[in-house]
Design a protein around this motif. Structure first.
Motif: not given
Length: 82
Positions: A14-16, A41-42, A46-51
């Protein structure tokens, strides 16, 4: 956080997102560099998909462990009496 790409292969935190700064576009234009924003945004997507995938797997594992625990608890006292 510094400008530019910070991707080092680690998970996005989140800090990123909070601290992210985008470069402004060149002379005579206003706003942010569209390609830099799209790349970021991409990366977020990607990170949200992994999470979300990890969360689904953990939820399935949690349900499996709970079922196994219930099954063990329901047969536990009978085993002890033998």
């Amino acid at each position: 956080m510094a400008r530019g790409t910070f991707y080092d292969g680690s998970r996005l935190h989140p800090r990123h997102v909070r601290d992210r700064q985008f470069a402004t576009v060149g002379f005579g234009r206003r706003g942010l560099n569209p390609s830099e924003v799209r790349r970021f945004l991409h990366r977020v997507a990607l990170d949200l998909t992994a999470l979300h995938r990890d969360l689904a797997l953990l939820s399935e594992e949690n349900a499996r462990v709970k079922r196994a625990l219930r099954a063990r608890q329901s047969t536990g006292p009978e085993r002890r009496q033998r």
